[in-house]
Design a protein around this motif. Structure first.
Motif, PDB file in Angstrom:
ATOM      1  N   ARG A  14       0.823  -1.356  -0.047  1.00  0.00           N
ATOM      2  CA  ARG A  14       0.070  -0.140  -0.041  1.00  0.00           C
ATOM      3  C   ARG A  14       0.913   1.393   0.047  1.00  0.00           C
ATOM      4  O   ARG A  14       1.989   1.141   0.593  1.00  0.00           O
ATOM      5  N   LYS A  45      -3.110   0.223  -4.570  1.00  0.00           N
ATOM      6  CA  LYS A  45      -3.639   0.369  -3.254  1.00  0.00           C
ATOM      7  C   LYS A  45      -3.136   1.493  -2.654  1.00  0.00           C
ATOM      8  O   LYS A  45      -2.063   1.768  -2.091  1.00  0.00           O
ATOM      9  N   SER A  72     -11.272   0.720  -7.017  1.00  0.00           N
ATOM     10  CA  SER A  72     -12.172  -0.041  -6.300  1.00  0.00           C
ATOM     11  C   SER A  72     -12.403  -1.240  -7.554  1.00  0.00           C
ATOM     12  O   SER A  72     -12.709  -2.566  -7.123  1.00  0.00           O
ATOM     13  N   MET A  78      -7.592  -0.361  -4.572  1.00  0.00           N
ATOM     14  CA  MET A  78      -8.312  -0.041  -3.322  1.00  0.00           C
ATOM     15  C   MET A  78      -7.874   1.514  -3.085  1.00  0.00           C
ATOM     16  O   MET A  78      -6.940   2.026  -3.628  1.00  0.00           O
ATOM     17  N   VAL A  80      -8.749   4.499  -0.068  1.00  0.00           N
ATOM     18  CA  VAL A  80      -9.609   4.706   1.278  1.00  0.00           C
ATOM     19  C   VAL A  80      -8.953   5.966   1.695  1.00  0.00           C
ATOM     20  O   VAL A  80      -7.998   6.411   1.399  1.00  0.00           O
ATOM     21  N   THR A 114      -6.772  -2.474   6.230  1.00  0.00           N
ATOM     22  CA  THR A 114      -6.529  -2.850   4.517  1.00  0.00           C
ATOM     23  C   THR A 114      -5.427  -4.027   4.605  1.00  0.00           C
ATOM     24  O   THR A 114      -4.639  -4.200   3.933  1.00  0.00           O
TER      25      THR A 114
END
Length: 114
Positions: A14, A45, A72, A78, A80, A114
């Motif tokens: 990430r 990510k 997504s 992803m 967030v 995550t």
């Protein structure tokens, strides 16, 4: 007007993108260029750290939503948000996006989840 400062830190698979200053129609190009580079170099990510954000307008929010949808939808993607404060990002609540976008209190909580 506070200049936009962007930085990125890797945490395993990430990337945390720290945003400081104002994210608006003027700084949106700088923001998208940074996100595109992060995706190209580090993967899909991403945690957006809003704790240093002083303002976001609807044009920049639409950019965040577009990246959220795109990432997504990707198998390995992803996006967030962490450290979102109502006082600086009211537009998230006004538009109802605070209930749809994944929000965490801080980067540590986002990393743990995550």
């Amino acid at each position: 007007m506070a200049a936009l400062e962007l930085s990125s830190t890797r945490h395993g698979d990430r990337t945390v993108v720290a945003i400081k200053g104002e994210l608006d129609i003027v700084s949106r190009t700088q923001f998208t260029a940074h996100l595109d580079r992060v995706i190209r170099e580090h993967g899909r990510k991403i945690i957006l750290d809003f704790s240093g954000l002083s303002f976001i307008d609807t044009s920049a929010l639409s950019t965040v939503v577009a990246y959220w949808k795109r990432l997504s939808a990707a198998e390995d993607g992803m996006l967030v948000l962490a450290g979102v404060e109502y006082t600086t990002a009211r537009v998230l609540w006004i538009t109802g996006l605070a209930q749809r976008l994944p929000l965490y209190d801080d980067v540590e909580a986002a990393l743990a989840a995550t």
